[in-house]
Design a protein around this motif. Structure first.
Motif, short mmCIF file in Angstrom:
data_model
loop_
_atom_site.label_atom_id
_atom_site.label_comp_id
_atom_site.label_asym_id
_atom_site.label_seq_id
_atom_site.Cartn_x
_atom_site.Cartn_y
_atom_site.Cartn_z
N SER A 62 14.95 -40.54 11.25
CA SER A 62 16.23 -41.42 10.69
C SER A 62 17.38 -40.63 10.59
CB SER A 62 16.74 -42.73 10.12
OG SER A 62 16.40 -42.66 8.45
N PHE A 63 16.79 -39.31 9.33
CA PHE A 63 17.73 -38.36 8.79
C PHE A 63 18.12 -37.99 9.92
CE2 PHE A 63 19.46 -34.24 7.34
CZ PHE A 63 19.86 -34.27 5.68
N SER A 64 17.66 -37.30 11.17
CA SER A 64 18.28 -36.38 12.30
C SER A 64 19.18 -37.18 12.81
CB SER A 64 17.34 -35.85 13.09
OG SER A 64 16.54 -37.21 13.34
N ARG A 65 19.85 -38.44 12.62
CA ARG A 65 20.93 -38.94 13.71
C ARG A 65 21.69 -39.23 12.35
NH1 ARG A 65 15.72 -41.14 15.29
NH2 ARG A 65 15.32 -42.28 13.40
N SER A 66 21.61 -39.55 11.37
CA SER A 66 22.61 -39.95 9.80
C SER A 66 23.10 -38.62 9.24
CB SER A 66 22.54 -40.63 9.02
OG SER A 66 20.77 -40.34 8.55
N GLY A 67 21.84 -37.48 9.15
CA GLY A 67 22.37 -37.08 8.42
C GLY A 67 22.54 -35.41 9.38
N CYS A 68 22.62 -33.84 8.49
CA CYS A 68 23.10 -33.09 8.87
C CYS A 68 22.08 -31.57 8.71
CB CYS A 68 24.65 -32.88 8.35
SG CYS A 68 25.08 -30.90 9.54
N THR A 69 21.27 -31.40 10.01
CA THR A 69 20.25 -30.28 8.81
C THR A 69 20.78 -29.02 9.88
OG1 THR A 69 18.53 -32.03 8.91
CG2 THR A 69 18.45 -29.39 9.75
N ALA A 70 20.49 -27.92 9.29
CA ALA A 70 21.13 -26.47 9.71
C ALA A 70 20.55 -24.93 9.16
CB ALA A 70 22.52 -26.36 8.96
N PHE A 71 20.21 -24.79 10.09
CA PHE A 71 19.31 -23.04 10.01
C PHE A 71 20.47 -21.88 8.79
CE2 PHE A 71 17.15 -25.68 12.44
CZ PHE A 71 16.63 -25.85 11.79
N VAL A 72 20.88 -21.68 8.20
CA VAL A 72 21.64 -20.72 7.55
C VAL A 72 21.16 -19.37 7.39
CG1 VAL A 72 23.66 -19.87 5.79
CG2 VAL A 72 23.04 -22.34 6.46
N PHE A 73 21.91 -18.08 8.08
CA PHE A 73 21.09 -16.76 7.56
C PHE A 73 22.35 -15.74 6.88
CE2 PHE A 73 18.97 -18.77 11.51
CZ PHE A 73 18.46 -17.99 12.37
N THR A 113 22.34 -32.32 4.10
CA THR A 113 23.22 -32.47 3.40
C THR A 113 23.56 -33.84 4.51
OG1 THR A 113 25.20 -32.01 5.28
CG2 THR A 113 24.50 -30.26 3.47
N PRO A 114 24.56 -35.41 3.15
CA PRO A 114 24.50 -36.61 3.53
C PRO A 114 24.84 -36.61 4.93
CG PRO A 114 24.93 -36.51 1.60
CD PRO A 114 24.72 -34.77 2.02
N ASP A 115 26.19 -35.98 5.04
CA ASP A 115 26.84 -35.02 6.31
C ASP A 115 27.27 -33.98 6.85
OD1 ASP A 115 29.18 -34.90 4.48
OD2 ASP A 115 29.65 -37.67 4.28
N LEU A 116 28.13 -33.65 7.94
CA LEU A 116 28.97 -32.58 8.30
C LEU A 116 30.52 -31.57 7.24
CD1 LEU A 116 29.04 -30.60 11.10
CD2 LEU A 116 30.58 -32.12 11.90
N ALA A 117 30.92 -32.95 6.78
CA ALA A 117 31.75 -32.36 5.64
C ALA A 117 30.85 -31.55 5.00
CB ALA A 117 32.19 -33.95 5.48
N GLY A 118 29.28 -32.19 3.82
CA GLY A 118 28.79 -31.18 3.39
C GLY A 118 27.90 -30.36 3.44
N MET A 119 27.78 -30.55 4.92
CA MET A 119 27.81 -29.43 5.43
C MET A 119 28.90 -28.23 4.48
SD MET A 119 24.83 -27.21 5.92
CE MET A 119 23.49 -28.63 6.48
N HIS A 120 29.84 -28.28 5.86
CA HIS A 120 30.87 -27.35 5.25
C HIS A 120 31.41 -26.64 3.90
CE1 HIS A 120 31.86 -26.79 9.70
NE2 HIS A 120 31.84 -28.40 9.52
N ARG A 121 31.39 -28.54 3.06
CA ARG A 121 32.18 -27.85 1.80
C ARG A 121 30.33 -27.03 1.08
NH1 ARG A 121 32.58 -32.65 1.08
NH2 ARG A 121 30.49 -33.25 0.57
N PHE A 122 29.13 -27.15 1.10
CA PHE A 122 27.67 -26.01 1.07
C PHE A 122 28.48 -24.58 1.61
CE2 PHE A 122 24.00 -23.94 1.33
CZ PHE A 122 23.70 -23.79 0.13
#
Length: 339
Positions: A62-73, A113-122
């Protein structure tokens, strides 16, 4: 890898069994593997003690629906790569950190991260300002067709797998988000270190009863928020080469990835991602010569696929929160906290 590492057929069968049922009691696995429970316990203690295999809590389906996954290079100076990788590994959002050989990147990160805002912040506030970072590319996973939780070693035969039964990992739809309390977070933190921590020990840690722990874990796994993963060093998998293909394919063929590339046994991760290269696939292989073979096979399965980059893993510094040495053995843990 070290020549002194000896992994028996029983070790391989045990690891595969724990991939399917990561928290299974030794008494359940003993008849399947034809040895006494105490033998399995000793074998597992040796594997974990030497950093060859481990079980840990990870985000469920369920994390893929509620959280945010990214691959960062990440691009950096070659002389700064190891120091930067070690520093990034201390950041809980960067659950996997890999030193890579690529025309476009020096490090590849899996970030949760729990959400998109958290990803941008990271990315904007924690990663990019680090000394030595020369550039960052972030692509978001829009669909995960397969990942490490679902990958299997292949040491058990079909009859053994049938007896073993279905996995313990959560399969819930996660339509109703769970409100995690302090006890839930304490359980998740402890299980991120050791996914086979006994219920009695978890009860003592949280000041509750074993029955309460059992209910809480059942709730977390049934919701799909929590899963368990048995991971291993290359000495156990026999697959020391990691390659990540980045490529682009038509939308129609991207929608068929779960019927094509995801079925290949050496495919460890397969995702549809944002950006012009909309497919990302990671394979664990026996040797560098297999890279071209797998690329050829992938393009045969997806005729429109154009591979734009071949990212070879040089060393994994951290995998899903666990620190690894040069041989891929676990030597420590920085628990992930994506929930």
């Amino acid at each position: 890898m070290s020549d002194s590492v000896i992994v028996s057929e029983l070790d391989l069968a045990l690891v595969h069994a724990l991939q399917v049922r990561p928290r299974a009691p030794w008494t359940d696995l003993a008849p399947l593997l034809g040895v006494a429970p105490a033998t399995l316990a000793r074998r597992w203690d040796r594997l974990t003690g030497e950093g060859l295999a481990w079980v840990a809590a990870v985000p469920g389906p369920s994390f893929s629906r509620s959280g945010c996954t990214a691959f960062v290079f990440v691009r950096c100076a070659p002389t700064a790569r190891k120091t930067l990788a070690d520093r990034i590994a201390r950041l809980p959002e960067a659950v996997t950190v890999e030193l890579v050989a690529s025309a476009h990147a020096d490090l590849m990160l899996d970030v949760l991260t729990p959400d998109l805002a958290g990803m941008h912040r990271f990315v904007g506030e924690e990663l990019t300002p680090l000394p030595g970072v020369n550039g960052v590319e972030c692509v978001f996973a829009t669909s995960l067709y397969t990942e490490g939780n679902r990958w299997r070693l292949g040491s058990l035969d079909p009859s053994q797998l049938s007896v073993l039964g279905r996995a313990e990992n959560g399969t819930g739809a996660g339509s109703t988000p769970l409100d995690l309390g302090p006890m839930d977070r304490a359980l998740l933190g402890a299980l991120a270190h050791d996914g086979r921590t006994r219920q009695a020990d978890l009860a003592a840690l949280t000041g509750s009863s074993a029955a309460t722990v059992r209910r809480r874990l059942g709730r977390l796994t049934a919701s799909g928020l929590l899963a368990f993963r048995c991971d291993m060093a290359p000495a156990v998998s026999g697959l020391p080469v990691s390659v990540t293909f980045r490529g682009r394919a038509t939308v129609n063929e991207v929608n068929r990835l779960h019927h094509t590339l995801a079925t290949l046994t050496e495919c460890r991760l397969l995702a549809a991602v944002t950006g012009s290269a909309n497919v990302l696939a990671t394979y664990w292989l026996r040797d560098i010569g297999s890279v071209q073979q797998r690329e050829t096979a992938a393009c045969a399965h997806i005729p429109s696929l154009e591979v734009t980059d071949r990212v070879i893993g040089v060393r994994t510094a951290k995998r899903m929160g666990h620190l690894l040495d040069d041989e891929g053995r676990r030597v420590g843990t920085y628990p992930i906290r994506p929930w």
